[in-house]
Write an enzyme that holds these catalytic residues in place. Structure first.
Site, short mmCIF file in Angstrom:
data_model
loop_
_atom_site.label_atom_id
_atom_site.label_comp_id
_atom_site.label_asym_id
_atom_site.label_seq_id
_atom_site.Cartn_x
_atom_site.Cartn_y
_atom_site.Cartn_z
N HIS A 559 60.71 -7.11 -47.58
CA HIS A 559 60.21 -6.02 -48.42
C HIS A 559 60.08 -6.49 -49.87
O HIS A 559 60.71 -5.96 -50.78
CB HIS A 559 61.14 -4.81 -48.32
CG HIS A 559 61.00 -4.06 -47.04
ND1 HIS A 559 61.85 -4.27 -45.96
CD2 HIS A 559 60.11 -3.13 -46.63
CE1 HIS A 559 61.50 -3.48 -44.95
NE2 HIS A 559 60.43 -2.78 -45.33
N HIS A 563 54.73 -7.81 -49.24
CA HIS A 563 54.62 -6.63 -48.38
C HIS A 563 53.98 -5.48 -49.16
O HIS A 563 53.09 -4.78 -48.64
CB HIS A 563 55.99 -6.21 -47.87
CG HIS A 563 55.99 -4.86 -47.21
ND1 HIS A 563 55.38 -4.61 -46.01
CD2 HIS A 563 56.53 -3.66 -47.62
CE1 HIS A 563 55.53 -3.34 -45.69
NE2 HIS A 563 56.23 -2.75 -46.65
N HIS A 599 54.90 1.61 -53.07
CA HIS A 599 55.65 2.34 -52.04
C HIS A 599 57.01 1.74 -51.71
O HIS A 599 57.91 2.45 -51.25
CB HIS A 599 54.82 2.45 -50.76
CG HIS A 599 54.97 1.29 -49.84
ND1 HIS A 599 54.39 0.06 -50.09
CD2 HIS A 599 55.68 1.15 -48.68
CE1 HIS A 599 54.71 -0.77 -49.12
NE2 HIS A 599 55.48 -0.14 -48.25
N ASP A 600 57.24 0.44 -51.91
CA ASP A 600 58.54 -0.17 -51.60
C ASP A 600 59.13 -0.93 -52.78
O ASP A 600 59.98 -1.80 -52.59
CB ASP A 600 58.41 -1.13 -50.40
CG ASP A 600 58.74 -0.46 -49.08
OD1 ASP A 600 59.43 0.58 -49.11
OD2 ASP A 600 58.32 -0.95 -48.02
N ASP A 720 51.79 0.79 -43.83
CA ASP A 720 53.15 0.24 -43.83
C ASP A 720 53.42 -0.60 -42.59
O ASP A 720 54.18 -1.58 -42.63
CB ASP A 720 54.15 1.40 -43.93
CG ASP A 720 55.48 0.96 -44.52
OD1 ASP A 720 55.54 -0.15 -45.08
OD2 ASP A 720 56.45 1.73 -44.42
#
Length: 860
Positions: A559, A563, A599-600, A720
């Site tokens: 992550h 990614h 998002h991460d 994702d």
């Protein structure tokens, strides 16, 4: 007819009793009663002691009733009862002792003293500074209060309870005493005492009966007075709590203003001339630079009193409320020790011991050094004092409130203590509000500081931006000194070609590219969407934002920034290549791609469940979707920085809508929510097949905000999980990265949480990875891409990719199963051979009947 004489009338009436009674009731009864009630004084001769007739006694009773009806002053009513009792008991004098509790100790204080049949109220009423006080373990009155029974002492010299200190003070000789308690239910209210029988050597049983009979009047008077006083006190108490409560909740930020507002508002209900509030320094530990002079011997160590929790008693502020004469409020910061409210030592004593101190006669007090002369030009002097601590919820003394001179001249009593204690207790508890506010304010300030620290390390600095915006090299100046056209010219040369790098393809791979090249590809996507010019995104801010995003991702196994970029690239591909852009506005497309990149951000390499198990602060901050909400807040934090804010030129409605779309998009990446939304998405896909033309469906969807949000949420899930759709050469490598990160979490669960991880996160079961991948594809992933390919056939390549990868993983899983089967068969053969060999050993055959044979002997 001759004149009728009095003797004849009397003889006639004696002979005709019925007629006499009827005539009296008809003509004289009402008038007689009216005259009796209307008379100002009873027609009884009190000049000499004598036994009253029944008529005189009736007149005395009427007089007492009339006096009780007309007179509202308690002392005067009781005084009249005592005067009558002096005559009826033929006592030389009587006294009234009021029962009260002061500083938690019960005592009796003279209220009416030396009452006799000819006495005047003003001469017998005892002023507060002239009171004679008996503790309950002293004197006959103390004994009566303790036993709650009448006491008749014929000879004081022979009574063990008698104390002659009052005789010494008054130069009076007490020979005999009759004393009785005045009760209110089971509680003693006062003691009434008669001394020295005039026409006898002692008081008789008859005197006791008379005292008890007339004591009913005194009892009734005291009960009415007591109930009225209690009602008044409770009313004041209610008003104090109500008004102080309203002011406390008006001021939640500062303890000084909170106390001042509350105490000033309730001043009318406190019933005193002055009150003073001293606020204590709450510092428990001195700074090292204050300690050094003491340790070096330059300054003597503090030797004064301390609070119960060990703090030095230092009043950093005193607030004086002056209510007599012209009202005034004085605030004294850092008051000197000789300040009138502190010089006595009482506030320090209260702060040291945490006790309530009620001083009835301040000038006569020996323990505390109260000023005996007037304090100012008004001539005001301290007479009686009530001081009590202000204690917070932690049982720390935060201040001392001291009240001076009750307005009616009496000393403060038990009800005053209760009332003032209610106020100080409420104020003490209310300290929790400013304390909480201060703690929250400190936390907020710390948060801002930490955010500033994080942004300092995450933000793209002026050296890093030159890797992309080479303004120094091209123009010899900084980016903020350049025009937008100049920056656009540099970026046009630096940014990669979309077709060459295939950033709009579903099979895109980041593996050959550096992280800096990925940043450039991300910037290029905004230009491909044509949102930079439309929404006036500053190009310097765009570059800094994308570069800062790459730094915001941690250097962890999976992550990481790669990614994050891949999810953003897949979102871009779904919009452009997958033709989903037609449902969304340009603003929504901008928000969706930005959300995908964010998002991460700041992922820790562990999932939500681990955050909860390890009691991470994130789990306490966010109730659900823990990491997703953290990623969202981190992204918003970057966008709040002016130099990174790519939304800075949006109007208010546009900005709110963009942030709203980002909220939904990032939270939707929580797989726990995936199973809730996929049925709704399936219905939308089914509905799309009912429209005859693509144009009608598009127009319908563009107006359906909820359906658009559901589609966007499923797009985020598809992005994702998109690594599962990549070509096998890419997917197999990425799967190992995902597994490695899972295994790292499994190791943490073993070592930190002392728990066994699930098979997916157990590196001891790494050989089962293909089988786990097949299960993950079947249970989670296939539905997403099957429905999207049904929704838009342009997205079919993603379904083809996952289908092919499933075959590859299935082949590896079958190979693993076959290998495990061979090993199992081999193991079974070895066990069978071992069992057979054991059976051929001496004594190894089973005995007849199935009984176990002995290994040491056998039966022939």
């Amino acid at each position: 007819m001759g004149e009728v004489t009095a003797e004849e009338v009397e003889k006639f009436l004696d002979s005709n009793i019925g007629f006499a009674k009827q005539y009296y009731n008809l003509h004289y009864r009402a008038k007689l009663i009216s005259d009796l009630l209307g008379a100002k004084e009873a027609a009884v001769d009190f000049s000499n002691y004598h036994s009253p007739s029944s008529m005189e006694e009736s007149e005395i009773i009427f007089d007492l009733l009339r006096d009780f009806q007309e007179n509202l002053q308690t002392e005067k009513c009781i005084f009249n009862v005592m005067k009558k009792l002096c005559f009826l008991l033929q006592a030389d004098r009587m006294s009234l002792f009021m029962y009260r509790t002061r500083n938690g100790i019960a005592e009796l204080a003279t209220r009416l003293f030396n009452v006799h049949k000819d006495a005047v109220l003003e001469d017998c009423l005892v002023m507060p500074d002239q009171e004679i006080v008996f503790p309950l373990d002293m004197g006959i009155v103390g004994h009566v209060a303790h036993s709650k029974k009448i006491a008749n002492v014929p000879n004081t010299e022979e009574d063990e309870h008698f104390c002659d200190f009052v005789d010494i003070l008054t130069e009076y000789k007490t020979k005999n005493i009759l004393a009785s308690p005045i009760m209110n239910g089971k509680d003693v209210v006062a003691i009434i005492m008669a001394v020295n029988k005039v026409d006898g050597s002692h008081f008789t049983k008859r005197d006791e009966e008379i005292l008890l009979k007339y004591l009913n009047f005194a009892n009734l008077i005291m009960k009415v007075y007591h109930l009225s006083y209690l009602h008044n006190c409770e009313t004041r108490r209610g008003q104090i709590l109500l008004w102080s409560g309203s002011k406390v909740f008006e001021e939640l930020t500062d303890i000084e203003r909170q106390f001042h507002k509350a105490l000033y508002t309730v001043r009318a209900f406190l019933n005193c001339d002055r009150y003073s509030v001293g606020l204590l320094d709450m510092t428990k530990q001195k700074e090292f630079f204050d300690v050094w002079p003491v340790l070096m011997g330059e300054v003597p160590p503090y030797s004064g009193p301390r609070t119960p929790d060990g703090r030095e008693i230092n009043f950093y502020k005193v607030i004086d409320y002056i209510l007599h004469g012209k009202e005034d409020i004085k605030v004294i910061p850092n008051p000197p020790p000789d300040h009138w409210a502190l010089v006595s030592g009482l506030p320090a004593y209260v702060a040291q011991n945490g006790l309530i101190c009620n001083i009835m006669n301040a000038p006569a007090e020996d323990f505390f050094a109260f000023q005996k002369e007037p304090l100012d030009e008004s001539g005001w002097m301290i007479k009686n004092v009530l001081s009590m601590p202000i204690v917070n919820k932690k049982e720390e003394i935060v201040g001392v409130a001291t009240f001076y001179n009750r307005k009616d001249g009496k000393p403060f009593d038990e009800m005053d203590e209760t009332l003032m204690e209610s106020l100080t207790q409420f104020l003490g508890w209310s300290v929790l509000n400013p304390d909480t506010y201060e703690s929250m304010n400190k936390l907020e300030n710390r948060k801002d500081i930490f955010q500033d620290i994080v942004k300092y390390h995450v933000k793209c600095d002026n050296e890093e931006i030159q890797k992309i915006l080479k303004t120094r090299e091209v123009y010899g100046k900084e980016p903020w000194e350049c025009e937008e056209e100049e920056l656009a010219e540099i970026l046009q040369a630096e940014l990669p070609d979309a077709d060459k790098y295939e950033i709009n393809k579903f099979h895109f791979s980041d593996l050959p590219l550096t992280e800096l090249e990925l940043v450039k590809c991300g910037i290029q996507m905004y230009y491909e969407l044509k949102v930079v010019d439309k929404f006036h995104i500053p190009q310097e801010a765009l570059v800094r934002f994308m570069y800062s995003l790459s730094k915001g991702y941690r250097k962890i196994t999976y992550h990481n920034w790669r990614h994050g970029f891949n999810v953003g690239q897949t979102m871009f591909s779904l919009l452009v290549t997958g033709k989903l852009k037609r449902y969304f506005t340009d603003l929504e497309a901008l928000a969706m791609v930005t959300a995908a990149f964010c998002h991460d951000i700041d992922h820790r390499g562990t999932n939500n469940l681990y955050q909860m198990k390890s009691q991470n602060p994130l789990a306490k901050l966010h109730g659900s979707s823990i990491l997703e909400r953290h990623h969202l807040e981190f992204g918003k934090t970057l966008l709040r920085d002016e130099s990174l804010n790519i939304f800075q030129n949006l109007n208010r409605r546009q900005h709110e809508h963009a942030i709203h779309m980002m909220d939904i998009a990032i939270i939707a990446t929580d797989l726990a929510l995936y199973f809730k939304k996929r049925t709704m998405f399936q219905k939308i896909v089914d509905q799309s097949k009912t429209y005859e033309s693509e144009q009608e469906w598009t127009q319908y969807m563009m107006l359906e905000q909820t359906r658009k949000e559901i589609v966007m949420a499923m797009m985020m899930t598809a992005c994702d999980l998109s690594a599962i759709t990549k070509p096998w050469e890419v997917q197999s490598q990425v799967a190992l990265l995902v597994a490695a990160e899972f295994w790292e979490q499994g190791d943490l669960e073993r070592t930190v949480l002392q728990q066994n991880p699930i098979p997916m996160m157990d590196r001891n079961k790494a050989d089962e990875l293909p089988k786990l991948q097949v299960g993950f594809i079947d249970f989670v992933c296939t539905f997403v891409y099957k429905e999207f390919s049904r929704f838009h056939e342009e997205i079919t390549p993603m379904l083809d990719g996952i289908t092919n990868n499933r075959k590859e993983w299935k082949a590896l899983a079958d190979e693993y199963d076959a290998k495990m089967k061979v090993q199992e068969e081999k193991k079974q053969k070895q066990q069978s051979a071992k069992s057979a060999a054991a059976g051929n050993q001496p004594g190894g055959n089973p005995s007849p009947g199935g009984a176990t044979t002995s290994k040491s002997c056998c039966i022939q």
